[in-house]
Design an enzyme around this catalytic site. Structure first.
Site, PDB file in Angstrom:
ATOM      1  N   CYS A 125       0.976  -1.242  -0.063  1.00  0.00           N
ATOM      2  CA  CYS A 125      -0.064   0.016   0.008  1.00  0.00           C
ATOM      3  C   CYS A 125       0.784   1.382   0.139  1.00  0.00           C
ATOM      4  O   CYS A 125       1.281   1.798   1.084  1.00  0.00           O
ATOM      5  CB  CYS A 125      -1.011  -0.131   1.332  1.00  0.00           C
ATOM      6  SG  CYS A 125      -1.911   1.504   1.304  1.00  0.00           S
ATOM      7  N   CYS A 157      -0.528   4.216   2.076  1.00  0.00           N
ATOM      8  CA  CYS A 157      -0.428   3.997   3.634  1.00  0.00           C
ATOM      9  C   CYS A 157       1.142   4.093   3.918  1.00  0.00           C
ATOM     10  O   CYS A 157       1.301   5.104   5.067  1.00  0.00           O
ATOM     11  CB  CYS A 157      -0.855   2.665   3.859  1.00  0.00           C
ATOM     12  SG  CYS A 157      -2.166   1.913   3.148  1.00  0.00           S
ATOM     13  N   ASP A 158       2.002   3.494   3.155  1.00  0.00           N
ATOM     14  CA  ASP A 158       3.438   3.875   3.690  1.00  0.00           C
ATOM     15  C   ASP A 158       4.436   4.582   2.892  1.00  0.00           C
ATOM     16  O   ASP A 158       5.406   4.414   3.435  1.00  0.00           O
ATOM     17  CB  ASP A 158       3.864   2.033   3.696  1.00  0.00           C
ATOM     18  CG  ASP A 158       3.106   1.268   4.404  1.00  0.00           C
ATOM     19  OD1 ASP A 158       2.496   1.824   5.531  1.00  0.00           O
ATOM     20  OD2 ASP A 158       2.720   0.062   3.951  1.00  0.00           O
TER      21      ASP A 158
END
Ligand code: NAP
Length: 324
Positions: free
Chosen positions: A135, A138-139
């Site tokens: 992701c 997200c990261d």
């Protein structure tokens, strides 16, 4: 057995398809429940920008998810947490077992989507969250000024590779062939991005490091040559696997687990429909999931209408009691 939770329609999953199906079903005056094990939006939540959904030049995935969520509940659909373990066809009604509860419905719309496929190499699991990610949204921010690799050659790998260049110094896209599968517009963007380079004809054989990822071992599939590449992170985008394990017993999936439907989104079990990414289909996009959801919401209404007199809530309740 709990006989309280009886709905006209249960929608399993709240991605763009599921939310559209719930909107159509509840707007047609059917009692509708959305069951979801995560947050509303499905893969939208992990997508930075959507630029191929009509009406928006570009919109962050989470923003589109919250707009769709509002729309889905606008006509009275219920929304509950539920991790679906089983779907049982009792003929005239269906039973959905989720998170220790049973729900009952005249019709069920499966909209459970798909999740990222794993590489299955050493280090992938042990470094998950410590440099291995599925992701970028997200990261990505953890990799400011770092070098990272992206594995895959489809839309996800190339789109997310482009996205990650806003954080990383260098993004190396590792693909097992010498030609990308991704849409041309995404390819052109990547080829013109100075921060992206490509490692062709290569697969990742191992992800290595100490506390976090520090290198990957690569094998060139044409020459057999093995090499190591220093990297701070590995983003894996090698395709999707359907979230259909809970429905395997119904015999409605193909040998890879995608649910087979006709153009009305009907599976081979009357009253069970499937839409969006979990369905065997040629294109998996927000737009196609939304279209599937509209068709299924409408067809579920036709199905429920047809059996409305023979399949009253009281009769279902009676059948449930008799089976207890
Ligand atoms: P995908 O289209 O199935 O592509 C997977 C890629 O990973 C392929 O290039 C494949 O190589 C490679 N691959 C598969 N297994 C591998 C393995 N074991 N090791 C190394 N490489 C492997 O998957 P996706 O990119 O995740 O996309 C999924 C769906 O979402 C697609 O339908 C896509 O169009 C859609 N999507 C659309 C957008 C958009 O419209 N903007 C964005 C993201 C995703 P080969 O090419 O050699 O098979």
């Amino acid at each position: 057995m709990d006989s309280e939770n009886i709905y006209d329609v249960v929608v399993a999953g709240s991605g763009p398809g599921g939310m559209t199906a719930a909107l159509y079903a509840s707007r047609a005056n059917m009692t509708t429940l959305i069951l979801e094990r995560g947050a509303p939006g499905g893969q939208l939540i992990n997508t930075a920008e959507i630029e191929n959904y009509t009406g928006y030049k570009s919109i962050p995935g989470p923003d589109l998810a919250s707009k769709m969520y509002e729309g889905a509940l606008n006509f009275g659909a219920d929304y509950q947490y539920g991790d679906i373990q089983d779907l049982i066809d009792h003929g005239s009604y269906k039973e959905i077992k989720a998170s220790g509860k049973s729900y009952f419905a005249r019709a069920v719309i499966i909209a459970t989507g798909a999740e990222h496929k794993k590489l299955g190499v050493p280090g992938e699991e042990s470094f998950n969250g410590r440099g291995v990610s599925y992701c970028a949204v997200c990261d990505g921010a953890f990799f400011k000024g770092k070098d990272i690799v992206v594995v895959g050659g489809g839309d996800s790998a190339v789109e997310e590779g482009n996205y990650l260049t806003q954080f990383a110094d260098q993004v190396s896209i590792i693909h097992r062939r010498d030609e990308l599968r991704a849409q041309k517009v995404l390819q052109d963007r990547a080829f013109n991005n100075d921060k992206i380079d490509f490692i062709w004809d290569s697969v990742v054989e191992e992800i290595m490091g100490d506390d976090s990822v520090s290198k990957v071992r690569l094998r060139n599939v044409k020459t057999g040559e093995v090499s190591e590449l220093d990297t701070n992170g590995t983003f894996i985008y090698i395709g999707l696997v359907p979230n259909s394990q809970a429905f395997a017993g119904l015999g409605i999936c193909d040998d890879q687990g995608w649910v087979i439907t006709n153009e009305k989104m009907e599976s081979k079990v009357p009253g069970i429909f499937a839409i969006g990414d979990v369905r065997q289909t040629v294109l998996r996009q927000v737009a196609t999931a939304v279209g599937d959801g509209a068709v299924a919401g409408n067809e579920a209404f036709n199905y429920v209408e047809e059996f409305k007199d023979s399949l009253t809530k009281e009769k279902i309740s009676q059948s449930i009691k008799e089976s207890e």
